[in-house]
Scaffold this motif. Sequence first.
Motif, mmCIF file in Angstrom:
data_model
loop_
_atom_site.group_PDB
_atom_site.id
_atom_site.type_symbol
_atom_site.label_atom_id
_atom_site.label_comp_id
_atom_site.label_asym_id
_atom_site.label_seq_id
_atom_site.Cartn_x
_atom_site.Cartn_y
_atom_site.Cartn_z
ATOM 1 N N VAL A 24 -23.604 3.265 91.444
ATOM 2 C CA VAL A 24 -24.337 1.905 91.608
ATOM 3 C C VAL A 24 -23.589 0.833 90.958
ATOM 4 O O VAL A 24 -23.183 0.745 89.926
ATOM 5 N N ASN A 25 -23.197 -0.157 92.028
ATOM 6 C CA ASN A 25 -22.488 -1.324 91.440
ATOM 7 C C ASN A 25 -23.316 -2.322 90.881
ATOM 8 O O ASN A 25 -23.524 -3.300 91.246
ATOM 9 N N LEU A 26 -23.406 -1.981 89.517
ATOM 10 C CA LEU A 26 -24.240 -3.021 88.618
ATOM 11 C C LEU A 26 -23.524 -4.239 88.803
ATOM 12 O O LEU A 26 -22.323 -4.416 88.626
ATOM 13 N N VAL A 27 -24.516 -5.373 88.674
ATOM 14 C CA VAL A 27 -23.746 -6.674 88.683
ATOM 15 C C VAL A 27 -24.052 -7.274 87.038
ATOM 16 O O VAL A 27 -25.041 -7.344 86.728
ATOM 17 N N HIS A 28 -22.973 -7.855 86.757
ATOM 18 C CA HIS A 28 -22.589 -8.347 85.505
ATOM 19 C C HIS A 28 -23.286 -9.774 85.487
ATOM 20 O O HIS A 28 -23.011 -10.477 86.227
#
Length: 323
Positions: free
Chosen positions: A228-232
């Motif tokens: 899951v490419n979590l967004v910073h």
Amino acid sequence: MRTSGWIRAAAVAGSAVLALAGCAADIQPRVAAPGPPEKTACDTLTIAVNPWVGYEANVAVVSYLAKSRLNCTVVEKDLTAEESWKQLAAGEVDTILENWGHDDLKKRYVDEERVAVEHGMTGNKGVIGWYVTPWLVEQYPGITSWKNLNDYAYLFRTPTSGGKGVLLGGDPSFVTNDRALIRNLKLDFTVNLTGSEEKLIEAFREAERNRRPAIGYFYAPQWFLTEVNLVHIKLPPYTPGCDADPAKVACDYQPYDLDKIANREFAESGNPAAELIKNFHWTNADQNEVARYLTVDKLSRDEAAKKWLDANPEVWRAWLPPD
């Protein structure tokens, strides 16, 4: 003639002897420069194990090589980061394989008490911050700026959050600035600790799968970011010293070049494991691969290490001390 010639010859010879004696008096014995410590057997290697899977990945690989290549007996001790430093200073732990900053502990144990040493970089780049799930960014693009978070706080409210948005946290031993950031940036949020890295990951996973709002503390390297490419979220930029007073922090987390710490006596003992650990150096992708073997594939530490080591001999052979 013969007598006077002999006297002159004796005088010359005597002068030469005196001259040589004077030179000899001026010659100081040479002291050899200190060399590397004499190599010893490994015997027992005691490694601190901190509660996140990236650290476990480091332990898996170093421990396997120490056992299989250096004939070490390896003891792994589950400790928080701060406990690890205390036990290392007391000689009860030989090494910390992944250190995130801790300048206060370095000052005390490395600079002042001189019982610990910095023992080389891991090669990993550490990034801590606040993250949200990808679907949430698609739905609400403005959510990635801290300046807009109060506008979206309602999305993260729960029946027990007192009307505030919930910011998820992980293991209680993780050192964070989250409560100070919320207070100093005047954000309408509260922190809720999930209790562990595993539970934090599962909270983000379920939020993305079920399209539910989730915001929380997270970090890289972390294998879960490949799932899951979590967004910073962009917090006020970090500048050196902006986090000097923990109560007044109002900036993003410091980026880290992660390093290793060793007990000074161990580091200088000639133990081949000390050289292995000092040479140990890999990438975020390497660590994430082993962490995924541990977490997703459910391999043991030895199994995960062997799988990675078999596929990457050109990396780890350079870590071994010469025979």
